[in-house]
Scaffold this active site. Structure first.
Site, mmCIF file in Angstrom:
data_model
loop_
_atom_site.group_PDB
_atom_site.id
_atom_site.type_symbol
_atom_site.label_atom_id
_atom_site.label_comp_id
_atom_site.label_asym_id
_atom_site.label_seq_id
_atom_site.Cartn_x
_atom_site.Cartn_y
_atom_site.Cartn_z
ATOM 1 C CB ALA A 102 18.302 15.514 -15.401
ATOM 2 N N GLY A 145 19.558 12.609 -19.614
ATOM 3 C CA GLY A 145 18.508 13.449 -20.183
ATOM 4 C C GLY A 145 18.913 14.071 -21.517
ATOM 5 C CD GLU A 148 16.171 10.064 -20.406
ATOM 6 O OE1 GLU A 148 16.648 10.995 -19.719
ATOM 7 O OE2 GLU A 148 15.487 9.155 -19.926
ATOM 8 C CD GLU A 168 19.900 8.370 -17.157
ATOM 9 O OE1 GLU A 168 20.554 7.463 -17.713
ATOM 10 O OE2 GLU A 168 19.275 9.232 -17.799
HETATM 11 N N1 CAA Z 1 24.307 17.919 -13.812
HETATM 12 C C1 CAA Z 1 24.882 18.961 -13.197
HETATM 13 N N2 CAA Z 1 26.133 19.393 -13.476
HETATM 14 C C2 CAA Z 1 26.811 18.727 -14.414
HETATM 15 C C3 CAA Z 1 26.271 17.635 -15.096
HETATM 16 C C4 CAA Z 1 24.944 17.238 -14.784
HETATM 17 N N3 CAA Z 1 24.322 16.246 -15.410
HETATM 18 N N4 CAA Z 1 27.197 17.191 -15.968
HETATM 19 C C5 CAA Z 1 28.255 17.974 -15.835
HETATM 20 N N5 CAA Z 1 28.035 18.906 -14.902
HETATM 21 C C6 CAA Z 1 28.939 19.946 -14.428
HETATM 22 C C7 CAA Z 1 30.016 19.376 -13.524
HETATM 23 O O1 CAA Z 1 29.540 19.236 -12.222
HETATM 24 C C8 CAA Z 1 31.087 20.418 -13.653
HETATM 25 O O2 CAA Z 1 30.728 21.536 -12.873
HETATM 26 P P1 CAA Z 1 31.817 22.183 -11.835
HETATM 27 O O3 CAA Z 1 32.876 22.736 -12.760
HETATM 28 O O4 CAA Z 1 31.027 23.219 -11.136
HETATM 29 O O5 CAA Z 1 32.316 21.067 -11.004
HETATM 30 C C9 CAA Z 1 30.966 20.865 -15.106
HETATM 31 O O6 CAA Z 1 29.661 20.483 -15.541
HETATM 32 C C10 CAA Z 1 31.967 20.198 -16.021
HETATM 33 O O7 CAA Z 1 31.844 18.801 -15.838
HETATM 34 P P2 CAA Z 1 33.099 17.835 -15.595
HETATM 35 O O8 CAA Z 1 34.163 18.551 -14.846
HETATM 36 O O9 CAA Z 1 32.582 16.568 -15.000
HETATM 37 O O10 CAA Z 1 33.577 17.613 -17.115
HETATM 38 P P3 CAA Z 1 34.337 16.368 -17.708
HETATM 39 O O11 CAA Z 1 34.744 16.764 -19.080
HETATM 40 O O12 CAA Z 1 35.400 15.891 -16.782
HETATM 41 O O13 CAA Z 1 33.251 15.185 -17.786
HETATM 42 C C11 CAA Z 1 31.075 14.267 -18.283
HETATM 43 C C12 CAA Z 1 32.162 15.298 -18.653
HETATM 44 C C13 CAA Z 1 31.584 12.850 -18.588
HETATM 45 C C14 CAA Z 1 29.858 14.557 -19.157
HETATM 46 C C15 CAA Z 1 30.739 14.370 -16.784
HETATM 47 O O14 CAA Z 1 30.462 15.728 -16.490
HETATM 48 C C16 CAA Z 1 29.547 13.570 -16.348
HETATM 49 O O15 CAA Z 1 29.658 12.377 -16.173
HETATM 50 N N6 CAA Z 1 28.375 14.242 -16.161
HETATM 51 C C17 CAA Z 1 27.197 13.596 -15.643
HETATM 52 C C18 CAA Z 1 26.522 12.735 -16.694
HETATM 53 C C19 CAA Z 1 25.315 12.070 -16.111
HETATM 54 O O16 CAA Z 1 25.374 11.284 -15.184
HETATM 55 N N7 CAA Z 1 24.123 12.366 -16.700
HETATM 56 C C20 CAA Z 1 22.876 11.806 -16.265
HETATM 57 C C21 CAA Z 1 22.196 12.752 -15.334
HETATM 58 S S1 CAA Z 1 20.768 12.046 -14.597
HETATM 59 C C22 CAA Z 1 19.553 12.193 -15.792
HETATM 60 O O17 CAA Z 1 19.762 12.726 -16.852
HETATM 61 C C23 CAA Z 1 18.187 11.642 -15.406
HETATM 62 C C24 CAA Z 1 17.219 11.612 -16.526
HETATM 63 O O18 CAA Z 1 16.992 10.582 -17.127
HETATM 64 C C25 CAA Z 1 16.442 12.776 -16.882
#
Ligand code: CAA
Length: 294
Positions: A102, A145, A148, A168
């Protein structure tokens, strides 16, 4: 996606670019009603154009599932459900990310009250409620998500570089779109707990071993393989496929006795269809069946 199974019909906001890119393929047609997608690309693939393909296309955010993307995805699924020529649907992302979850930035300032009053994430359920078979073709990250979303589909094919996880817990929340409910059904309690409570990622091979992914393919072959699977499903009677999908899904919602009865009655009901008659007649006459979805 390789040119062989590529897209004869392309619709997207960036339609001009897509036409430029895809136009080497013949028969590219644009549908103006479909020309306003911002976060996804929608096409039809397969030799008979009977597989709908939805490509999540928000590369700057690793396909984070913002509200706009999920609304478009729901709309595209509705379109494919209404398209009689489509017998199965593939949802995929990029090689780097199926979807990184998400959109954290979008929900960062949400409150409990706002989430409840808007029933936040409720509309994601359209993916699980789609009556045609949906195949997730997962390359790269399928986190939160994203994992999911893959689990809402009927079959998960993984690219060798796929990484699944429910991180999460690492950002102070829990899965909110089925992670705590569907993951145990896929992989059992112990592994689900490990994944949900640690945020650890599992790779494609582990995901296959634990029953989360049905098969693993080289990343560049993944979408083609998913389309081939969709073609194989589409060759069957859509009517009977629908009943089969409903019956398998009932296994997750009912007791065994109720599920067995439900299955038996649907099996009985197939004998009221032309396609059951055609299928068995074709077998006896040693010819391929000609299903008409009746
Ligand atoms: N939401 C919003 N933006 C996101 C995102 C997310 N879930 N995942 C990545 N991005 C964005 C980053 O903020 C970044 O944007 P900027 O360049 O503007 O800073 C861009 O995508 C690239 O991401 P990274 O620089 O972090 O890329 P990376 O290769 O270093 O890392 C990753 C990749 C490990 C996937 C890392 O991005 C990450 O950990 N993302 C979040 C994963 C996460 O926590 N997901 C769960 C979300 S909560 C959820 O999903 C609730 C639910 O159950 C519905």
């Amino acid at each position: 996606m390789a040119a062989r199974s590529l897209t004869k019909f392309v619709f997207s906001k960036n339609s001009a670019n897509l036409v430029k890119n895809a136009c080497s393929a013949q028969n590219v047609r644009l549908f103006s009603a479909q020309a306003n997608y911002e976060f996804i690309k929608v096409s039809k693939a397969g030799a008979k154009n009977n597989v709908g393909v939805i490509t999540l296309n928000r590369p700057k955010a690793l396909n984070a599932l913002c509200n706009g993307l999920m609304t478009e995805l729901s709309n595209a699924l509705v379109e494919f459900e209404g398209d009689g020529s489509v017998g199965a649907i593939v949802i995929t992302g990029s090689e780097k990310a199926f979807a990184a979850g998400a959109d954290i930035k979008e929900m960062q300032n949400n409150t409990f009250a706002k989430n409840v009053s808007a029933n936040f994430l409720e509309h994601w359920n359209k993916v699980a409620r789609t009556y045609k078979p949906v195949i997730a073709a997962v390359n790269g990250y399928a986190l939160g998500g994203g994992c999911e979303l893959a689990m809402m589909c009927d079959i998960i094919y993984a690219g060798e570089n796929a990484k699944f996880g429910q991180p999460e817990i690492l950002i102070g929340t829990i899965p909110g779109a089925g992670g705590t409910q569907r993951l145990p059904r896929y992989v059992g309690k112990s592994k689900a707990m490990e994944i949900v409570l640690t945020g650890n990622q599992v790779n494609a091979q582990e995901a296959e071993k634990m029953g989360l992914a049905a098969k693993v393919f080289p990343a560049d072959k993944l979408v083609d393989e998913a389309v081939k699977l969709g073609e194989k499903i589409s060759a069957n009677s859509q009517l009977i496929v629908k009943l089969a999908k409903e019956s398998v899904n009932a296994a997750f919602e009912t007791t065994l006795a109720q599920g067995l009865l439900f299955e038996k009655r649907l099996f009985h009901a197939t004998f009221a269809t032309k396609d059951r008659q055609e299928g068995m007649t074709a077998f006896v006459e040693k010819r391929p069946p000609n299903f008409t979805n009746e």
